[in-house]
Design a protein around this motif. Sequence first.
Motif, short mmCIF file in Angstrom:
data_model
loop_
_atom_site.label_atom_id
_atom_site.label_comp_id
_atom_site.label_asym_id
_atom_site.label_seq_id
_atom_site.Cartn_x
_atom_site.Cartn_y
_atom_site.Cartn_z
N ASP A 246 0.68 23.63 10.97
CA ASP A 246 -0.03 24.82 11.47
C ASP A 246 0.45 25.18 12.87
O ASP A 246 0.66 26.35 13.18
CB ASP A 246 -1.54 24.57 11.52
CG ASP A 246 -2.17 24.48 10.14
OD1 ASP A 246 -1.52 24.88 9.15
OD2 ASP A 246 -3.32 23.99 10.06
N HIS A 247 0.64 24.18 13.72
CA HIS A 247 1.13 24.42 15.08
C HIS A 247 2.52 25.07 15.04
O HIS A 247 2.79 26.03 15.76
CB HIS A 247 1.18 23.12 15.88
CG HIS A 247 1.98 23.24 17.13
ND1 HIS A 247 1.51 23.90 18.25
CD2 HIS A 247 3.24 22.84 17.43
CE1 HIS A 247 2.44 23.89 19.19
NE2 HIS A 247 3.50 23.25 18.72
N TRP A 248 3.41 24.55 14.20
CA TRP A 248 4.75 25.10 14.11
C TRP A 248 4.72 26.54 13.61
O TRP A 248 5.48 27.37 14.08
CB TRP A 248 5.62 24.25 13.20
CG TRP A 248 6.11 22.99 13.85
CD1 TRP A 248 6.39 22.80 15.17
CD2 TRP A 248 6.39 21.75 13.21
NE1 TRP A 248 6.83 21.51 15.38
CE2 TRP A 248 6.84 20.86 14.20
CE3 TRP A 248 6.31 21.32 11.89
CZ2 TRP A 248 7.21 19.55 13.90
CZ3 TRP A 248 6.68 20.02 11.60
CH2 TRP A 248 7.12 19.15 12.61
N ARG A 249 3.85 26.82 12.63
CA ARG A 249 3.73 28.19 12.14
C ARG A 249 3.25 29.13 13.24
O ARG A 249 3.78 30.22 13.42
CB ARG A 249 2.79 28.26 10.94
CG ARG A 249 3.44 27.91 9.62
CD ARG A 249 2.57 28.31 8.46
NE ARG A 249 1.33 27.59 8.40
CZ ARG A 249 1.15 26.42 7.80
NH1 ARG A 249 2.17 25.84 7.21
NH2 ARG A 249 -0.01 25.83 7.80
N ARG A 250 2.23 28.70 14.00
CA ARG A 250 1.73 29.52 15.11
C ARG A 250 2.82 29.76 16.14
O ARG A 250 3.00 30.89 16.61
CB ARG A 250 0.55 28.82 15.80
CG ARG A 250 -0.79 29.09 15.21
CD ARG A 250 -1.90 28.57 16.11
NE ARG A 250 -1.73 27.23 16.64
CZ ARG A 250 -2.12 26.12 16.05
NH1 ARG A 250 -2.74 26.16 14.89
NH2 ARG A 250 -1.92 24.95 16.62
N THR A 251 3.54 28.70 16.49
CA THR A 251 4.61 28.83 17.49
C THR A 251 5.69 29.78 17.00
O THR A 251 6.18 30.61 17.77
CB THR A 251 5.21 27.44 17.80
OG1 THR A 251 4.17 26.57 18.24
CG2 THR A 251 6.28 27.53 18.86
N GLU A 252 6.05 29.65 15.75
CA GLU A 252 7.08 30.54 15.20
C GLU A 252 6.61 31.99 15.26
O GLU A 252 7.38 32.87 15.66
CB GLU A 252 7.40 30.15 13.76
CG GLU A 252 8.44 31.05 13.13
CD GLU A 252 8.71 30.71 11.68
OE1 GLU A 252 9.53 31.41 11.07
OE2 GLU A 252 8.10 29.77 11.15
N ARG A 253 5.38 32.26 14.87
CA ARG A 253 4.85 33.63 14.92
C ARG A 253 4.85 34.16 16.35
O ARG A 253 5.20 35.32 16.59
CB ARG A 253 3.44 33.69 14.34
CG ARG A 253 3.40 33.77 12.84
CD ARG A 253 2.03 34.13 12.34
NE ARG A 253 0.98 33.22 12.79
CZ ARG A 253 0.59 32.14 12.15
NH1 ARG A 253 1.16 31.81 11.01
NH2 ARG A 253 -0.36 31.39 12.64
#
Length: 174
Positions: free
Chosen positions: A77-84
């Motif tokens: 979830d953190h990686w997805r948020r960071t990517e967005r």
Amino acid sequence: MTEPRVRPDPAFALLGLYETALPEVYGYLLSRCGDRTLAEELTSETFLGAVAACRKEYAPPVSTGWLIGVARHKLADHWRRTEREERGLRLVHDSEPDVEDPWDDQLDALRARQVLESLGPHHRAALTLRYVDGLGVPEVAGHLGRSVHATEALLVRARAAFRRAYEEKEGRDA
């Protein structure tokens, strides 16, 4: 008249496990993200999420392995948020996947970790889930919220980016 029965809070099962599971969950997260502050935040989110999950009607049994699974989801979830956040409003153009080449040289672990940390969050997430955690492509796709085909293409690009960055770093360190 019978007194109403109070069901004990299932989250109390976490209390007995907390002391032993905390270092393992934190160590799991730290080894994958390399940032102490982030690992601490994600560990906190993991235990808070675990408390909420324990209170659901059909909650799974509480165990360290289950907590590691929750931590894996929090990290993804953190990686997805960071990517967005990094992507912002710019358009992302996916190129055609390259033919996978067998690059089987032995990698220096420290250099590999540094290169992995230098990659974008979407590449770092895909490579970590696939090669560090040993998940299959369908599982990686599930964690990243992508189709299997898109995840395969992402892994091809991520491996190519890793290889380029690794070889550049190797040239600078030589």
